[in-house]
Motif scaffolding. Structure first.
Motif, short mmCIF file in Angstrom:
data_model
loop_
_atom_site.label_atom_id
_atom_site.label_comp_id
_atom_site.label_asym_id
_atom_site.label_seq_id
_atom_site.Cartn_x
_atom_site.Cartn_y
_atom_site.Cartn_z
N SER F 88 0.83 -1.20 0.00
CA SER F 88 0.00 0.00 0.00
C SER F 88 0.86 1.25 0.00
N PHE F 89 1.93 1.21 0.75
CA PHE F 89 2.81 2.40 0.73
C PHE F 89 3.39 2.61 -0.65
N THR F 90 3.82 1.52 -1.26
CA THR F 90 4.42 1.67 -2.58
C THR F 90 3.42 2.23 -3.57
N SER F 91 2.20 1.68 -3.53
CA SER F 91 1.26 2.19 -4.53
C SER F 91 0.90 3.64 -4.25
N LEU F 92 0.83 3.99 -2.99
CA LEU F 92 0.57 5.40 -2.68
C LEU F 92 1.67 6.27 -3.26
N THR F 93 2.90 5.84 -3.04
CA THR F 93 4.02 6.63 -3.54
C THR F 93 3.93 6.80 -5.05
N VAL F 94 3.69 5.68 -5.72
CA VAL F 94 3.65 5.77 -7.18
C VAL F 94 2.48 6.63 -7.63
N ALA F 95 1.38 6.54 -6.86
CA ALA F 95 0.23 7.37 -7.23
C ALA F 95 0.60 8.84 -7.14
N VAL F 96 1.26 9.20 -6.06
CA VAL F 96 1.68 10.60 -5.93
C VAL F 96 2.58 10.98 -7.09
N TYR F 97 3.44 10.04 -7.42
CA TYR F 97 4.43 10.31 -8.45
C TYR F 97 3.80 10.46 -9.83
N SER F 98 2.70 9.73 -10.03
CA SER F 98 2.22 9.57 -11.41
C SER F 98 1.72 10.87 -12.04
N LYS F 99 1.43 11.87 -11.25
CA LYS F 99 0.72 13.04 -11.78
C LYS F 99 1.35 13.59 -13.07
N LYS F 100 2.60 13.97 -12.94
CA LYS F 100 3.22 14.68 -14.07
C LYS F 100 3.45 13.76 -15.25
N SER F 101 3.86 12.54 -14.94
CA SER F 101 4.19 11.68 -16.07
C SER F 101 2.93 11.30 -16.83
N VAL F 102 1.83 11.19 -16.11
CA VAL F 102 0.59 10.90 -16.83
C VAL F 102 0.17 12.09 -17.66
N GLU F 103 0.34 13.27 -17.08
CA GLU F 103 -0.01 14.46 -17.85
C GLU F 103 0.81 14.54 -19.13
N LEU F 104 2.06 14.07 -19.04
CA LEU F 104 2.91 14.14 -20.21
C LEU F 104 2.60 13.02 -21.19
N GLU F 105 2.45 11.80 -20.66
CA GLU F 105 2.39 10.65 -21.57
C GLU F 105 0.98 10.34 -22.05
N LEU F 106 0.01 10.59 -21.20
CA LEU F 106 -1.36 10.24 -21.59
C LEU F 106 -2.31 11.38 -21.29
N PRO F 107 -2.10 12.50 -21.95
CA PRO F 107 -2.88 13.68 -21.54
C PRO F 107 -4.38 13.48 -21.72
N GLU F 108 -4.78 12.62 -22.68
CA GLU F 108 -6.21 12.54 -22.98
C GLU F 108 -6.91 11.49 -22.15
N LYS F 109 -6.14 10.68 -21.46
CA LYS F 109 -6.77 9.51 -20.87
C LYS F 109 -6.63 9.47 -19.36
N THR F 110 -6.43 10.62 -18.76
CA THR F 110 -6.13 10.60 -17.34
C THR F 110 -7.18 9.89 -16.52
N ILE F 111 -8.45 10.16 -16.80
CA ILE F 111 -9.51 9.61 -15.95
C ILE F 111 -9.42 8.10 -15.91
N TYR F 112 -9.41 7.53 -17.11
CA TYR F 112 -9.43 6.08 -17.16
C TYR F 112 -8.12 5.50 -16.68
N PHE F 113 -7.07 6.24 -16.97
CA PHE F 113 -5.79 5.76 -16.45
C PHE F 113 -5.83 5.64 -14.94
N TYR F 114 -6.31 6.69 -14.29
CA TYR F 114 -6.33 6.64 -12.82
C TYR F 114 -7.28 5.56 -12.32
N THR F 115 -8.40 5.40 -13.03
CA THR F 115 -9.33 4.36 -12.60
C THR F 115 -8.64 3.00 -12.64
N VAL F 116 -8.04 2.71 -13.78
CA VAL F 116 -7.41 1.40 -13.91
C VAL F 116 -6.23 1.27 -12.95
N PHE F 117 -5.57 2.37 -12.77
CA PHE F 117 -4.43 2.37 -11.84
C PHE F 117 -4.90 1.97 -10.44
#
Lengths: 81, 152, 93, 126, 497, 496, 257
Positions: F88-117
């Motif tokens: 749980s700690f690891t996934s929390l960390t990665v979740a915090v981390y994911s913001k910018k990289s998702v904005e860069l790599e998948l700008p159009e799909k953030t919602i579903y990305f986060y859901t699946v994540f």
């Protein structure tokens, strides 16, 4: 349970399975797969697993085949093996 | 890929069949207690009826019946109903998904409460499965093309 | 390569056949699977869940959590397909 | 021996099916073929589970005329074991979910490389 | 003879660590502040260490357990005389090296000074940890930190050669580290502990062959840093590093850590008794005598001053190990004291090399003709250092070598006495020509035959070390009871015999 | 509510995941805080669970109020609770981390990305917390499906990699399912504790042997153990960086956990050790995996791909500890589950940050990176040291226990392999560090900052997780003794 | 609104038609002796028919347009009710449980589905008397079965005769049927009859595959088409032959309007 009936379906199932992976035309393969699922579901119904059979009929033979067909239409029917 | 079918036979037959298919699906969901079937099968059949509509009438006509947004709402709503029922049990000091505890608010015996709970979650499952099946089919058959006339 | 695949397949099959030797006979009413857990589902389903269809009562009550998982699997698959294939015309979506 | 072979023919068929599916999954080059193999493979497992649940002389796992039987004791051997069926409902769902995702990925691949043959795709990737 | 729990050892280690962080954050923006941190930390550290000396001399042991690492092993500091000796040596020489480094880097206007000072501080922290370690695992932890922290110093110049040297250094030391780790694990699985005990704690555990194997891999492991011959290759290559680094590497931190580790293994893990029993001491002694002789020969063949010093270092380190391997009171006493005396002398020599380089950019001995006239103070210090290494009184090298010679006699091994004497002759052979040519040969054209010393920041430290070398030679106890610390250590180890 | 904590760990992110798409339509930018909130709650619950386990012992939670073996049971013991906290700690960390990289790599799909994540993380939680074999399969599939999708949205070539993952993953999961079926067939039970009670009488049965084989092979496929690893390198290399950071550390760890569960809880250890030579085989396979991973990593020029092979080698470590099947070996594995999760998550996050800033991952392009991203590179150095096994970072301690375990069973070759792999790792990481830190000067050392490099550190949402995990690596190393003595030694099956 | 317009429009068209017919009849009657007068009357009749077919075309489009709008406005609720009842009957047939709970469930489900699909099930049906349609449809079925038996025999004869005298070809004819439901009925009837298969329908043109000449001729005779048209009260006879039926529609429309 009627053994002969059972056995006939089982043989059909195997034939369908082999055909599904050997036929070169993907659309036919998908159709055969649908038949395979349908036979399978018949068999299960015969074995008393009506719920599973129902689900298999609606899911694998139904939606699953539809999805596969949609995908084949979307892509290509051609296959090398 | 999806456009309304030109074939009048398919159009008409599906037009007439769809309501019956859908009713049958609901029947399957509702009678899961007594006969084979349940939320999942019913949901798939509902989804299939929508797929039939989609194939024959194309996206725009289908959207009159179920819009893109409501598909997504349904897919979330279904699982939310399911997990929500579980969560209510939790609030009623039971364990998660312990429908027996619902008897307190439904004023029935625990066994019946469980029966009702089962119905509730079957409905939830049905919603989700319907919406998701439809949406998967839509995505696969449209293959990444944006829907022509969807309003954001 | 084909040969290698075949070998893998055949080995797996051989293991499965090996395992089949000790299996209880098909349809045996006294097999362990029929005796340990399932009798309760069969005998108590009416009394405990008021649902004559045991499959439903097990699916949605005794093992309801599995079914929640199953629904989540479907939900995941749907979200996955949207994530993979759906493209929006504008960034908002 | 004969009894061994005949008495478990369900299991033999399931093994054969599974091997067919397995071979298609790892041996075939076409992606759709692989998916078909996957379907066969999983169905075979479901067949296996359903076979586990079978009981000779038993009936469907639905209490017949539930209301009429209220007084009588229920015979365990009279009904097929419902648990494997339940598990397999879940497995079928998982199957179709996997199918959906696999097809979606397959379509992505096709849109990008315009082919479904694994070797051609791998060539294109490099 | 009590055990005193005190946080001071931890503080001594942490001070430099904190300094390292401060240095990193101060960065290039304020050089003075950055170097102020270095100096401040070194002085604080030295005073902490010194404040513990009296307790140790009374025979106490200072202990501090930080945290349990695994069942049976804690991250623990335990200071006894040997550790104290090394601690005092290292912390004192750090002050001097700091001053010298500041002069050195400023006059050469080196790049990446922050990194340089940062790693320097880190090294010292690790060295302190090694000195104070209470068990093998703690020692190993700091040993590895030292390895890594030194690496950037080795490749500091970032030339192709320096990078290669860095790689070589890493390959050697990390492999050695793994060997040590393996040895430690074997010991732990045999005994369930790795706590140092004067006189060793291994006797009676495991079969003789396993113990022999453990000894071999541990000595080989530590021997890499101690640059025992055939494992020495990294050391001459590492001479591409800036001179203060070489000074630190060769006089204080790294190689001494290796030697210290060897001593710990010989004296605190196996102990004289067990080594006698297993007949390992003789093998070890023969092994290092080989190093002594061969490294001397190598040194004669070098033209680069720092490389010659490097081989001299190898030679002397081997002598220290040999002294300890005699397992006699005088031998051990001499070995420990030689750690110190060699430290002072060799650091002087390296400082000199650095000063020459800073002033004239010369590194080869053949170019140094007549340099003594230009830099008399520097070359004077060099002469003192060289004499000490060769064991000529009154420089401190004489005392340590004397004791070690006694040790060989006590052990009834005349062969090793002969080895010692031969090495002394070789020292003379490779150092005195330098002194001769620098003072008496006719200077080459580019040497300015007038007084032109390196910056004072550099000359003063090397003068100080040279003078201390002499003082120690005359009054071995003058410097914080230096000799006494060594002799109590030896006494304690052999107490059990 | 405390007694409900085990189920809340799974249910909270589940419900949150269902709501995420709805939230996303309302306000797209709320998705990110939403999943952070969810994972925070989940982490909180898992910590509570761990504390409860430490205080009161094993927790049994009966879902739906049905007693096992009829209903599904959550059995949380030390092992579960520990792995849960890590995951749980690891996934929390990665979740915090994911913001910018998702904005860069998948700008159009953030919602579903986060859901699946979020679903992916939920799947992991569910796998770990459950005490039912089939329930485990269901959550395994949730995690796998989410993983397939998340990988497929990566860069060029990702769909194909993901497809191969689908095939292999399905084979693995199906084998697992088959194994469960065989077990069910002979025992009639699906509950782990119940199976553990019923199975010893049946150890001679061929069905049980086959079941065991298939369970292990299935899990090993999911884990990408050496001969079954084919899908892994491409998949994790091509995935979006935040996905690699989530999947690469966790999928393997979770599978390792499942393997421990099966081998030592469902089956009694003596079955795994004596009746079948499984542990011996596993340990040799693991040794091969370690070396294979390290050697292949040496051949890579792409940092992420190199890390993927390092990951393969780390999987080898995990399995090696299981294969050694003694106290120290298992301690090593369990500790390594934690340590490796931290190290891999940090490494993949760092690669993500580098890609975010520099846009490439070729090691040879890393010149001056330490000026450009000083903190990131400092973190990389520390994590690298940890992977190499330099104390006091945490990687050292797991290696310590593993070698100790190998020595305890007198498996000298295995111990040698561990040591050797450390050296190979050292070459790997110091090579990268060298590229990033050293700016070769062609012989002349004139000094001065010849190349002015703009300092361009990764954004804070990336940097903070990286730094905190890195700090965690050092801290966990120092605390490992405490962790072993309070948690891990109770997590090991009692007979060791 | 629309309904009144519609009625007016159709009334107009019929008035024209009736006028023309009366005129022609009168002329025919009055000038029966005179050969040229008869010819004149015939010409007039022909021209009126020409006019009628033209106007019919125009009127048809106009009426269809109006019908659609009218239907939407008028019938969404009625459709809903009708659909609901149909569905509920279906539910009861399926369920076979008559306790309150299940009936309630049935009502709810039917309402929901009816709400969703009221424009599907009964959409696009031309306004006609449902009872009439149903009655005619039922009477149509025996005829169809009879046809099927006949052609079965024929096809069996074809298949069994040693020469296999088949002569497959594709017929193409445009139909006079107008609504999709009647098209589909016709197409399915054709397909059900052995020997013929409807391949496609495009814009009222049928493409039928026939096994030999005889079947094709049978089709061309158009009896089946006529009967289908009759069922759904369509095509020409809506204006001429089935005036009564049409009148009934108007009555009904007036009532609703």
């Amino acid at each position: 349970m009627i053994p002969a009936f059972d056995l006939v379906i089982l043989i059909f199932v195997v034939i369908c399975a082999i055909a599904a992976i050997t036929v070169k035309d993907l659309l036919s393969a998908v159709m055969i797969l649908g038949a395979y699922s349908f036979f399978m579901c018949l068999m299960w119904a015969e074995m008393g697993a009506v719920d599973v059979a129902f689900t298999e009929a609606s899911v694998s033979a139904g939606i699953g085949t539809v999805l596969l067909i949609a995908a084949v239409y979307r892509t290509t029917r051609r296959s090398k093996d | 890929m999806i456009r309304s079918s030109e074939d009048i036979i398919i159009r008409t037959v599906s037009r007439i069949l769809v309501p019956f298919i859908q009713l049958f699906a609901l029947y399957v969901i509702a009678h899961g207690h007594y006969s084979p079937g349940g939320g999942f099968q019913g949901g798939v059949i509902l989804g299939a009826s929508l797929v039939l509509l989609l194939i024959t009438y194309g996206p725009s006509d289908t959207r009159r019946h179920i819009s893109g947004k409501s598909v997504a709402v349904f897919s979330s709503l279904g699982v939310l109903i399911y997990s929500g029922i579980g969560f209510i049990c939790l609030l009623l000091l039971g364990n998660y998904l312990d429908y027996g505890k619902l008897s307190g608010i439904l004023h029935v015996t625990p066994a019946e409460a469980r029966s009702l709970g089962i119905l509730g979650i079957e409905i939830g499952v049905g919603f989700t499965v319907m919406a998701i099946m439809f949406s998967i089919f839509f995505d696969i058959s449209s293959g990444g093309k944006p829907p022509e006339d969807e309003k954001e | 390569m084909k040969i290698l695949n075949l070998i893998v397949v055949v080995i797996t099959g051989a293991i499965l056949i090996y395992g089949t030797m000790d299996m209880p006979g098909w349809g045996d009413p006294d097999s362990p699977a029929s005796l340990h857990v399932s009798p309760r589902y069969i005998t108590k389903t009416m009394e405990e869940t008021a649902t004559p269809n045991m499959v439903t009562s097990v699916l949605a009550d005794y093992r309801a959590y599995d079914t929640l998982g199953e629904t989540t699997v479907i939900f995941t698959a749907g979200m996955a397909c949207i994530l993979l294939l759906r493209k929006r015309r504008n960034g908002h979506g | 021996m004969v009894d061994f072979i005949v008495g478990k023919y369900n299991y033999w068929i399931y093994i054969v099916l599974m091997m067919i599916g397995f071979y298609a999954m790892i041996g075939k080059k076409n992606l759709i073929k692989k998916i078909i193999g996957m379907n066969i493979f999983q169905t075979a497992i479901i067949l296996f589970y359903v076979s586990i649940g079978c009981k000779k002389g038993a009936t469907l796992p639905i209490l017949g005329h539930a209301h009429g039987h209220a007084g009588q004791a229920i015979q365990t051997s009279a009904y097929i074991n419902p648990l494997p069926h339940v598990l397999m409902l879940t497995a079928i769902v998982v199957m179709v979910a996997t199918l959906g995702v696999a097809l979606a990925i397959g379509i992505m691949i096709y849109l990008k490389y315009n082919t479904l043959e694994e070797d051609e795709i791998l060539k294109a990737v490099k | 003879m009590g055990v005193i729990v005190s946080i001071k050892p931890l503080l001594a280690v942490l001070v430099t660590l904190v300094a390292a962080v401060l240095i990193l954050f101060t960065g290039e923006r304020n050089r003075n502040l950055r170097e102020f941190w270095t100096l401040l930390a070194s002085i604080i550290k030295f005073s902490i260490v010194i404040s513990m000396v009296p307790l140790i001399l009374k025979g106490n042991i200072i202990e501090y357990t930080i945290i349990s690492l695994t069942p049976g092993i804690a991250l623990q500091f335990r200071i006894d005389s040997l550790g104290m000796f090394f601690g005092v040596l290292a912390s004192f020489l750090w002050i001097i090296t700091s001053v010298y480094s500041i002069g050195y880097v400023r006059s050469l206007d080196e790049h990446a000074q922050t990194r340089y000072f940062f790693n320097f501080a880190l090294c010292l922290s690790a060295t302190m940890g090694i000195a104070f370690a209470g068990n093998l695992l703690t020692l190993f932890i700091f040993y590895e930190i030292l390895t890594v922290a030194t690496w950037p110093l080795v490749y500091h110049k970032e030339t192709e050669e320096a990078i290669m040297a860095g790689r070589k250094y890493l390959v050697y030391t990390l492999t050695a580290g793994m060997a040590i780790l393996f040895g430690i694990i074997l010991i732990y699985s045999l005994t369930g502990t790795t706590d140092f005990k004067p006189g060793g704690f291994l006797s009676g555990c495991g079969s003789a062959n396993i113990l022999r194997f453990i000894f071999v891999i541990l000595i080989l492991g530590f021997g890499v840093k101690a640059a025992v011959m055939v494992l020495h290759e990294w050391l001459p290559s590492a001479m591409v590093a800036p001179t203060p680094v070489s000074a630190l590497l060769h006089a204080v931190a790294v190689v001494k850590a290796g030697v210290f580790g060897c001593l710990k293994v010989i004296l605190y893990v196996f102990g004289p008794e067990l080594l006698h029993e297993l007949n390992l001491w003789l093998v070890l002694a023969y092994f290092v005598s080989f190093t002594i002789i061969v490294s001397g020969m190598y040194a004669l063949a070098q033209d680069n001053l720092k490389r010659r010093l490097a081989f001299s270092t190898i030679n002397n380190l081997a002598i220290i190990i040999m002294g300890a391997a005699m397992l006699t009171p005088s031998g051990i006493k001499g070995a420990i004291f030689h750690m110190g005396s060699h430290g002072f002398m060799k650091i002087t020599l390296f400082f000199v090399a650095g000063a020459i380089y800073v002033k004239t950019h010369k590194e080869n001995i053949s170019e140094l003709d007549g340099i003594g006239r230009q830099m008399p103070l520097t070359m004077g210090a060099f002469a003192i250092g060289a004499m000490g290494i060769a064991g000529i009184p009154p420089v401190c090298g004489f005392i340590s070598k004397w004791y070690m010679a006694l040790g060989t006699l006590e052990a009834n091994e005349v062969f090793f006495l002969f080895v010692l004497l031969t090495s002394a002759m070789m020292d003379i052979a490779y150092f005195f020509p330098i002194i001769y040519s620098s003072f008496f040969k006719k200077p080459k054209e580019d040497v300015i035959p007038c007084f032109n010393e390196a910056p004072m920041m550099m000359v003063i430290p090397l003068m100080v070390t040279a003078i201390i070398s002499i003082i120690l030679g005359i009054f071995p106890n003058a410097f914080f009871n230096f000799f006494n610390i060594a002799s109590t250590a030896a006494g304690k180890i052999l107490g059990g015999m | 509510m405390i007694e409900q904590a085990p189920v809340l760990i799974v249910v909270i992110p589940l419900i949150f995941a269902f709501i995420t798409p709805l939230i996303g339509w309302w306000r797209k930018e709320l998705c990110y805080p939403w999943i952070i909130l969810s994972l925070t709650l989940s982490t909180f619950c898992s910590v509570i669970t761990l504390l409860t386990v430490i205080n009161t012992g094993v927790i049994h939670y009966h879902l739906g109020g049905w007693l096992p073996p009829w209903g599904i049971e959550y059995a949380v013991d030390y092992l579960n609770a520990f792995v849960l906290v890590i995951v749980s700690f690891t996934s929390l960390t990665v979740a915090v981390y994911s913001k910018k990289s998702v904005e860069l790599e998948l700008p159009e799909k953030t919602i579903y990305f986060y859901t699946v994540f979020l679903l992916q993380a939920t799947g992991f939680f569910g796998i770990i917390v459950t005490g039912d074999m089939f329930n485990l399969y269901v959550f395994l599939e949730i995690a796998s499906l989410a993983g397939y999708a998340l990988i497929a949205v990566g860069e060029e070539g990702a769909p194909m990699a993901s497809f191969r993952y689908v095939i292999m993953g399905t084979i693995g999961a199906s084998f697992y399912l088959l194994g469960v079926g065989y077990l069910y067939m002979t025992t009639g039970s699906l509950n782990m504790a119940d199976l553990a009670r019923l199975l010893p009488d049946l150890y001679g049965s061929k069905v049980v042997l086959v079941a065991f084989t298939f369970l292990i092979v299935g899990v090993a496929t999911k884990m990408a153990l050496f001969p079954l690893h084919g899908w892994l390198p491409d998949a994790y290399e091509k995935a979006p960086s935040s996905v690699s950071a989530l999947l690469a550390p966790l999928m393997t760890k979770v599978s390792a956990y499942v393997m421990i569960r099966i081998m030592f809880t469902v089956f009694k250890p003596y079955f795994s050790i004596e009746m079948l030579p499984v542990t011996t085989i596993l340990s040799w396979i693991a040794a091969a995996a370690i070396l294979y991973g390290a050697v292949m990593a040496l051949a890579q020029t792409d940092l992420k791909r190199m890390l993927v092979y390092v990951l393969l080698s780390e999987v080898g470590y995990l399995v090696l500890g299981i294969g050694l099947a003694n106290k120290n070996g298992l301690t090593g594995t369990i500790l390594h589950i934690m340590n490796d999760a931290c190290m891999m998550v940090a490494l993949f996050m760092i690669v993500g940050a580098i890609v975010y800033r520099c846009g490439n991952r070729e090691i040879s392009q890393f010149r001056n990176l330490h000026r450009r991203m000083p903190f990131t590179m400092a973190a990389f150095v520390i994590v690298g040291l940890s992977v190499v096994g330099i104390p006091p970072t945490c990687g050292f301690f797991s290696k310590w226990y593993l070698i100790l375990g190998a020595v305890d069973t007198s498996q000298w070759v295995l111990a040698g392999v561990l040591v050797l792999s450390s050296l190979l790792n050292a070459i790997l990481f110091f090579r990268v560090i060298e590229y990033a830190y050293i700016e070769p000067r062609g012989g002349h050392d004139n000094g001065g900052e010849s190349l002015a490099v703009v300092r361009e550190e990764a954004p804070l949402t990336m940097l903070i997780p990286i730094i905190s995990v890195t700090a965690g690596i050092v801290l966990l190393g120092l605390l490992s003794g405490r962790i072993v003595s309070t948690v891990i030694q109770f997590a090991i099956p009692a007979c060791f | 609104m629309e309904v009144t317009l519609l009625i007016q429009a159709t009334d107009d068209s019929f008035r024209i038609l009736e006028d023309a017919r009366k005129q022609a009849k009168g002329l025919l009657d009055s000038a029966s002796i005179l050969e040229d007068a008869r010819r004149q009357a015939k010409g007039l009749l022909d021209s009126t028919v020409g006019v009628t077919s033209e106007t019919r075309q125009m009127e048809k489009q106009k009426i269809q347009a109006i019908f659609k709008g009218a239907q939407e406005a008028k019938s969404s609720f009625q459709n809903f009710i009708a659909t609901f009842f149909l569905l509920f009957v279906f539910w009861v047939l399926l369920s076979g449980k008559f306790d309150l709970f299940h009936l309630t469930m049935g009502v709810i489900c039917s309402v929901v589905i009816a709400h969703l699909t009221h424009d599907l099930l009964l959409a696009n049906v031309r306004v006609g008397e449902t009872r009439v349609i149903v009655r005619r449809f039922i009477t149509y079925i025996p005829w169809l079965i009879y046809q099927i038996i006949l052609s079965n025999i024929h096809v069996a004869y074809l298949a069994l005769s040693p020469r296999m005298p088949i002569d497959p070809h594709v017929l193409r004819f445009s139909t006079k049927l107008e609504s999709d439901i009647s098209w589909v009925t016709l197409a399915n009837s054709i397909t059900l009859t052995p020997g013929t298969i409807t391949m496609d329908i495009k814009d009222g043109e049928f493409f039928v595959h026939a096994l030999d000449k005889k079947v094709a001729d049978d089709l061309h005779a158009g009896e089946m088409e006529d009967r289908v048209a009759h069922i759904f009260m369509e095509a020409d006879h809506i204006y001429i032959q089935d005036a009564l039926d049409v009148a009934r529609i108007y009555v009904a429309l007036r009532k609703w309007g």
